[in-house]
Design a protein around this motif. Structure first.
Motif, PDB file in Angstrom:
ATOM      1  N   CYS A 129       0.832  -1.192   0.000  1.00  8.65           N
ATOM      2  CA  CYS A 129       0.000   0.000   0.000  1.00  8.65           C
ATOM      3  C   CYS A 129       0.871   1.248   0.000  1.00  8.65           C
ATOM      4  N   LEU A 130       0.647   2.092  -0.975  1.00 10.50           N
ATOM      5  CA  LEU A 130       1.307   3.389  -1.057  1.00 10.50           C
ATOM      6  C   LEU A 130       0.287   4.448  -0.674  1.00 10.50           C
ATOM      7  N   LYS A 131       0.576   5.186   0.384  1.00 12.33           N
ATOM      8  CA  LYS A 131      -0.277   6.314   0.770  1.00 12.33           C
ATOM      9  C   LYS A 131       0.464   7.593   0.422  1.00 12.33           C
ATOM     10  N   VAL A 132      -0.227   8.496  -0.255  1.00 16.99           N
ATOM     11  CA  VAL A 132       0.392   9.724  -0.731  1.00 16.99           C
ATOM     12  C   VAL A 132      -0.475  10.912  -0.361  1.00 16.99           C
ATOM     13  N   ARG A 133       0.182  11.966   0.136  1.00 18.15           N
ATOM     14  CA  ARG A 133      -0.508  13.214   0.449  1.00 18.15           C
ATOM     15  C   ARG A 133      -0.206  14.214  -0.658  1.00 18.15           C
ATOM     16  N   GLY A 134      -1.259  14.824  -1.213  1.00 16.09           N
ATOM     17  CA  GLY A 134      -1.059  15.821  -2.258  1.00 16.09           C
ATOM     18  C   GLY A 134      -2.368  16.469  -2.660  1.00 16.09           C
ATOM     19  N   GLU A 158      -4.586   9.100   7.301  1.00 12.98           N
ATOM     20  CA  GLU A 158      -3.212   9.487   7.624  1.00 12.98           C
ATOM     21  C   GLU A 158      -2.224   8.555   6.936  1.00 12.98           C
ATOM     22  N   LEU A 159      -0.980   8.981   6.894  1.00 12.99           N
ATOM     23  CA  LEU A 159       0.093   8.157   6.353  1.00 12.99           C
ATOM     24  C   LEU A 159       0.489   7.113   7.385  1.00 12.99           C
ATOM     25  N   ASP A 160       1.026   5.981   6.927  1.00 15.25           N
ATOM     26  CA  ASP A 160       1.527   4.957   7.843  1.00 15.25           C
ATOM     27  C   ASP A 160       2.890   5.372   8.372  1.00 15.25           C
TER      28      ASP A 160
END
Length: 86
Positions: free
Chosen positions: A39-44, A76-78
């Motif tokens: 899993c890739l979590k990305v904030r943008g 939220e990000l991990d």
């Protein structure tokens, strides 16, 4: 906004980490791996996240290694399960 790009793989999903890191580039992100899922979590911004989704569909080897993928909104990000280096 944070999106979670989840990929269920036929084999160990850690091989996707370099591809996923290249997708996130300079954006704040985390990468976690459990069993056959990565899993890739990305904030943008919406535009940045849309561009990542477009690049993912162009460069990732879906038919050979990925059996299922999905994108969800995340809170939220991990941190704890982040893959440090592969």
């Amino acid at each position: 906004m944070i999106l979670a790009f989840k990929f269920d793989c036929f084999k160990d999903p850690a091989f996707l980490a370099p591809f996923l890191r290249s997708l996130a580039k300079h954006l704040k992100h985390s990468l976690s791996c459990k069993n056959d899922q990565i899993c890739l979590k990305v904030r943008g911004s919406n535009e940045e996240l849309s561009a990542i989704a477009d690049r993912a569909s162009a460069i990732l080897p879906y038919s050979l290694f990925i059996k299922h993928s999905e994108v969800d909104v995340a809170d939220e990000l991990d941190v704890e399960s982040e893959i440090k280096k592969i």
